[in-house]
Design a protein around this motif. Structure first.
Motif: not given
Length: 357
Positions: A275-281, A293-300, A310-321
């Motif tokens: 995934a290059s960008r992930i939008v999800g509920i 991959a690290p730096s992938t944009p995530i929109v929850t 929970f998902f903020w922690f995952l993003a921090i640990l994985r280095g996601l945007e």
């Protein structure tokens, strides 16, 4: 009946593992007006923590204990170990204690002999809790404790979750022959190996929780990049209002629309890995952002009142945007929690959500 609560005995520690320090930053937040004040008062102090220092994870070796409900552990006298209370309610604890008291009086009650690692905690029916809290416990014990005849106690589930649990365990070297699936019924164990300090749901996740997930994902080939919109139709609750309109908007912008609840574990990993960008509920399926991959944009897209980091922690640990969009509720509650209504995503936010503008 209420049990006496005690701490785990210090002399039962057999391994100490250092959890690395890590830095954090608050999520980019849209729709803050829909975040209730009582929820904000809980989330904002956690979001504002800029540094999580190194911590100690301990593995305990307990003897002659009972395990009931979702991982509650009692000693031989029926005292409850405080560290095993993970979001259990008082009523659930009392019910578990009464069941243990009854079981202790059963002359025919059998005992599981040999060392067994406890990989069962609150949230047994949730894919995210399994992947980020229970599976990493199994991995830590499997990799750090050398003991003959070791087995792993997990929650009994069915369907796709049970399949994912079995496959993920096998992927880290734990075959079904070493697994004990158990329901809420109290069971007596001669020896229990228990991990403490790896996670504290809502307040802390060790970076070490990613190790088994990286091991599972490593052999899966990396496909060509795609943008994905993650839906929850298979769950039947916490859905997007005007979903067809939103799907059309996403498709026009090159998104692939997916429902991970209908997919195998391997297919989920492969999808999120590319995934290059992930939008999800906000929900269990978005646990799979750990494979991005690290730096992938995530929109929850989240319910305004959902009290979750929970998902903020995952993003921090994985280095996601990471960006979180809080939405107002629409319609009746269809799930178990008050925020399990449909969500209204304001069309004015389609730009930042789908295009990052």
């Amino acid at each position: 009946m209420t049990p006496t609560v005690r701490s785990l005995p210090e002399d039962a520690v057999i391994q100490c593992i250092t959890s690395p320090a890590f830095d954090a930053s608050p999520p980019r937040l849209l729709g803050q007006a829909h975040l209730p004040e009582n929820v904000a008062c809980v989330l904002e102090p956690i979001w504002s923590i800029s540094h999580f220092p190194a911590a100690e994870i301990r593995i305990f070796h307990l003897k002659d204990v009972w395990v009931a409900k979702e991982g509650l552990v009692f000693d031989a006298e029926g005292n409850l170990f405080e560290e095993t209370i993970t979001q259990h309610t008082s009523s659930e604890i009392e019910t578990a204690y009464e069941a243990v008291v009854t079981a202790r009086c059963e002359p025919t009650m059998s005992t599981e002999f040999g060392p067994v690692a406890l990989c069962k905690k609150r949230g047994i029916g949730n894919y995210g809790h399994w992947m980020l809290e229970m599976l990493p416990r199994a991995y830590l014990v499997h990799k750090n404790v050398e003991v003959s005849g070791l087995r792993f106690l997990i929650a009994k589930n069915s369907g796709r979750l049970a399949e994912s649990m079995a496959l993920s365990l096998m992927s880290i070297g734990i075959p079904p022959s070493q697994v004990i699936p158990a329901d809420d019924t109290p069971r007596r164990f001669e020896q229990i190996l228990m991990v403490d300090g790896l996670t504290h749901h809502g307040a802390f996740f060790s970076p070490l929780v990613l190790d088994p997930l990286e091991a599972i994902a490593r052999p899966i080939p990396l496909g060509s990049p795609i943008k994905i919109l993650v839906l929850r139709r298979s769950t039947g609750f916490r859905l997007l209002a005007e979903e067809d309109k939103i799907i059309c908007h996403a498709l026009e912008r090159g998104y692939t629309v997916v429902d991970p609840g209908l997919m195998s574990l391997g297919d989920q990993i492969a999808l999120f890995k590319r995934a290059s960008r992930i939008v999800g509920i906000m929900g269990a399926a978005m646990t799979n952002i750990v494979f991005a991959a690290p730096s992938t944009p995530i929109v929850t897209v989240a319910p305004g009142g959902m009290m979750d980091t929970f998902f903020w922690f995952l993003a921090i640990l994985r280095g996601l945007e990471y960006m979180e969009v809080r939405c107002p509720p629409i319609g009746p509650v269809r799930g178990n929690s008050p925020w399990d209504t449909d969500l209204f995503l304001d069309p004015a936010l389609y730009g930042p959500v789908f295009d990052g503008t």
